[in-house]
Write an enzyme that holds these catalytic residues in place. Structure first.
Site, PDB file in Angstrom:
ATOM      1  N   HIS A  75       0.680  -1.284   0.075  1.00  0.00           N
ATOM      2  CA  HIS A  75       0.050   0.194  -0.126  1.00  0.00           C
ATOM      3  C   HIS A  75       0.978   1.036  -0.139  1.00  0.00           C
ATOM      4  CE1 HIS A  75      -3.922  -1.749   2.082  1.00  0.00           C
ATOM      5  NE2 HIS A  75      -3.359  -2.882   0.774  1.00  0.00           N
ATOM      6  N   GLU A  77       1.418   4.041   1.666  1.00  0.00           N
ATOM      7  CA  GLU A  77       1.384   4.424   3.224  1.00  0.00           C
ATOM      8  C   GLU A  77       3.057   3.784   3.530  1.00  0.00           C
ATOM      9  OE1 GLU A  77      -2.768   5.226   2.342  1.00  0.00           O
ATOM     10  OE2 GLU A  77      -1.705   3.647   2.280  1.00  0.00           O
ATOM     11  N   CYS A 104      -6.241   2.198   5.979  1.00  0.00           N
ATOM     12  CA  CYS A 104      -6.924   1.452   5.933  1.00  0.00           C
ATOM     13  C   CYS A 104      -6.619   1.016   7.137  1.00  0.00           C
ATOM     14  CB  CYS A 104      -7.113  -0.137   5.164  1.00  0.00           C
ATOM     15  SG  CYS A 104      -4.580  -0.683   4.962  1.00  0.00           S
ATOM     16  N   CYS A 107      -2.219  -0.249   7.210  1.00  0.00           N
ATOM     17  CA  CYS A 107      -2.182   1.158   6.863  1.00  0.00           C
ATOM     18  C   CYS A 107      -2.119   1.809   8.934  1.00  0.00           C
ATOM     19  CB  CYS A 107      -2.316   2.065   5.782  1.00  0.00           C
ATOM     20  SG  CYS A 107      -1.814   0.964   4.736  1.00  0.00           S
TER      21      CYS A 107
END
Length: 180
Positions: A75, A77, A104, A107
């Site tokens: 992801h 991040e 999410c 993250c």
């Protein structure tokens, strides 16, 4: 733990604090959105991130690469945090993560663990799901994860509205096209 007081709400009814963003904050968020559009062009879901040290220096950028790599943790991040922590870990303390979409739960937890002091996101997860359904999703929101910790992290968002949803609408349009 702390949450930024709401001065606006998204369609989801969750707090937003668009009025608290400086011109520099908006520029970092625009860069995260630009990165998100680039990830979409590469065949990934459109998420981008910019990690900025407390004194204003850009530490790293990140992009969602889960479709390209097959790694479900790839992801935006986490990509940014991983890029900086090995070389400059102390600079992450108190940093701001600018994310095109709401982080999410995975993250958000990683951002708490990494020591960021602020998370600013453009588009709310429920708003994204309304445009692009069908992926695993959670009702646990970024601010829920932060509030469940003992860390002090300000969460600001969603702040981009339709502009932030545009890459997801492009993704949905692409998914709706019949194969050639």
């Amino acid at each position: 733990m702390s949450a930024t007081p709401p001065d606006d709400t998204s369609a989801t009814g969750r707090p937003a604090a668009a009025g608290t963003l400086s011109a520099t904050d908006r520029a970092h968020l625009a860069e995260a959105l630009r990165i998100a559009r680039a990830t979409l062009a590469d065949g990934n879901r459109p998420f981008g991130a910019v990690l900025v040290a407390a004194e204003g220096r850009v530490l790293a950028t990140g992009r969602n690469a889960a479709a390209q790599t097959g790694d479900p943790t790839s992801h935006a991040e986490l990509d940014a945090v991983r890029a900086v922590t090995a070389a400059d870990r102390p600079a992450v303390a108190g940093a701001t993560m600018f994310a095109s979409g709401e982080p999410c739960p995975m993250c958000a937890a990683a951002l708490v663990w990494s020591g960021v002091g602020r998370i600013v996101f453009g588009t709310a997860a429920p708003d994204i799901r309304a445009v692009v359904p069908g992926s695993p999703s959670f009702t646990l929101r970024c601010d829920d994860v932060v509030r469940a910790s003992d860390a002090t992290v300000a969460v600001v968002g969603p702040v981009l509205g339709d502009e932030g949803l545009a890459p997801f609408r492009e993704l949905a349009a692409g998914l709706a096209r019949p194969p050639r």
